[in-house]
Motif scaffolding. Structure first.
Motif, PDB file in Angstrom:
ATOM      1  N   GLY A   1       0.776  -1.378  -0.146  1.00  0.00           N
ATOM      2  CA  GLY A   1       0.021   0.026  -0.152  1.00  0.00           C
ATOM      3  C   GLY A   1       0.902   1.238  -0.203  1.00  0.00           C
TER       4      GLY A   1
ATOM      5  N   LEU B   1       3.455   1.742  -1.752  1.00  0.00           N
ATOM      6  CA  LEU B   1       3.625   1.849  -3.014  1.00  0.00           C
ATOM      7  C   LEU B   1       2.498   2.689  -3.831  1.00  0.00           C
ATOM      8  CD1 LEU B   1       5.366  -1.314  -4.235  1.00  0.00           C
ATOM      9  CD2 LEU B   1       6.510   0.480  -3.318  1.00  0.00           C
ATOM     10  N   TRP B   2       1.361   2.477  -3.493  1.00  0.00           N
ATOM     11  CA  TRP B   2       0.362   2.980  -4.187  1.00  0.00           C
ATOM     12  C   TRP B   2      -0.063   4.456  -3.521  1.00  0.00           C
ATOM     13  CZ3 TRP B   2      -1.815   1.164  -8.138  1.00  0.00           C
ATOM     14  CH2 TRP B   2      -1.489  -0.263  -8.318  1.00  0.00           C
ATOM     15  N   ARG B   3       0.569   4.883  -2.316  1.00  0.00           N
ATOM     16  CA  ARG B   3       0.336   6.158  -1.894  1.00  0.00           C
ATOM     17  C   ARG B   3       1.608   7.085  -2.331  1.00  0.00           C
ATOM     18  NH1 ARG B   3      -1.544   3.347   2.648  1.00  0.00           N
ATOM     19  NH2 ARG B   3       0.483   2.554   3.398  1.00  0.00           N
TER      20      ARG B   3
ATOM     21  N   PRO C   1       2.679   6.913  -5.889  1.00  0.00           N
ATOM     22  CA  PRO C   1       2.787   6.293  -7.232  1.00  0.00           C
ATOM     23  C   PRO C   1       3.764   6.760  -8.232  1.00  0.00           C
ATOM     24  CG  PRO C   1       0.920   7.604  -6.921  1.00  0.00           C
ATOM     25  CD  PRO C   1       1.510   7.864  -5.887  1.00  0.00           C
TER      26      PRO C   1
ATOM     27  N   SER D   1       7.240   5.644  -6.943  1.00  0.00           N
ATOM     28  CA  SER D   1       7.205   4.142  -7.177  1.00  0.00           C
ATOM     29  C   SER D   1       7.296   3.609  -8.591  1.00  0.00           C
ATOM     30  CB  SER D   1       6.023   3.634  -6.320  1.00  0.00           C
ATOM     31  OG  SER D   1       6.161   3.737  -4.963  1.00  0.00           O
TER      32      SER D   1
END
Length: 315
Positions: free
Chosen positions: A28, A30-32, A34, A37
């Motif tokens: 998660g 990584l998604w925060r 983007p 990342s």
């Protein structure tokens, strides 16, 4: 139930569940972020795809080398006055040599007949009183005999045979082909080392920036008694995901490159009356590529995270 009363299987299960929870929680993270990342994963993917592509190039070069070396032949042109008994004796001795895979004998009469059919001026050849063509032994070399040194030694031995007028083998192209493949192999190793070192630096620097961004949170966690290993764990899992996703991206990029070039290679091979197909990564090689990316990323993560988290102490 208090924690100290749990049995060791229960403690082990809770330890595994805790790690699994943190593993997916780090995904998660990584998604925060983007953009950063994706940039890191893209750099990792390209850095891993380049040595993988060079490996594919080397793999195909070795395949071509083996194919052409399998065509390596020594032609023995016999003396015109060689008797049938001498020819038979030589053929029997040739059959015992490990450097020779198989032997083809073309008599002078058969050679003239083949030449008449191929040349297109059979009537002119009929005017010759004697057959000018010698008998020929064509020696197809075995795998051990295709090495330039072994082939050269065999050529020297065949040239010394009494009934052999001339022994021919184009050693130059064998030596050049072997040298090109060796040079390519060394270039692949050197390029892979440089690019994989780049992977270590990229992951290490990315996690260093992540740790610095979380510096105050880490100081608070240390104040309330969190251990370094507990604080390090989420960052290590982030590095693990970088390696896995970057390895998958590298595998996909290599696959796309092979697919893109395969049509051009097939068209080029057709010009040489060949059906050569471009070789890609096999299942085991693909798995090793992803595993290499994961291990390199974990190595860089472990070094960077431990170093920088230990350096952070509450003020």
């Amino acid at each position: 139930m208090s924690r100290h009363k749990l049995s060791w299987p229960q403690r082990l299960a809770m330890y595994g569940v805790d790690h699994l929870r943190q593993l997916f929680a780090s995904l998660g993270e990584l998604w925060r972020t983007p953009l950063s990342s994706l940039m890191t994963i893209a750099v990792l993917g390209v850095s891993l795809a380049l040595p993988a592509s060079f490996y594919v190039l080397l793999k195909n070069a070795e395949s071509v080398s083996e194919f052409w070396q399998s065509k390596a032949q020594i032609s023995l042109y016999l003396q015109q006055n060689a008797t049938d008994a001498q020819v038979t004796e030589l053929q029997q001795r040739l059959a015992t040599l490990a450097e020779i895979d198989n032997i083809t004998y073309i008599s002078a009469a058969q050679g003239l007949a083949d030449f008449k059919g191929a040349a297109g001026f059979a009537e002119a050849l009929e005017l010759l009183e004697d057959n000018p063509l010698p008998a020929v032994f064509i020696l197809n070399l075995s795998e051990g005999g295709r090495a330039p040194d072994a082939a050269e030694l065999l050529l020297a031995d065949m040239s010394a045979e009494p009934i052999v007028a001339t022994a021919r083998l184009d050693m130059a192209w064998l030596a050049r082909l072997s040298g090109i493949v060796d040079l390519l192999r060394q270039a692949v190793v050197g390029m892979a080392a440089l690019l994989l070192a780049g992977v270590l630096l990229v992951v290490s620097n990315t996690l260093r920036l992540n740790i610095l961004n979380c510096r105050y949170e880490i100081e608070v966690m240390k104040l309330v008694g969190a251990t370094d290993s507990f604080i390090q764990r989420p960052f290590l899992y982030v590095g693990l995901w970088y390696g896995i996703i970057g390895g998958l991206l590298a595998w996909w990029l290599t696959l796309v490159m092979v697919f893109w070039l395969s049509h051009k290679v097939n068209a080029l091979a057709a010009l040489y009356q060949s059906d050569f197909d471009l070789l890609g990564l096999g299942a085991q090689e693909s798995l090793l590529l992803i595993l290499a990316g994961t291990l390199l990323s974990l190595l860089a993560s472990g070094f960077s995270v431990r170093r920088h988290i230990r350096a952070i102490e509450p003020g």
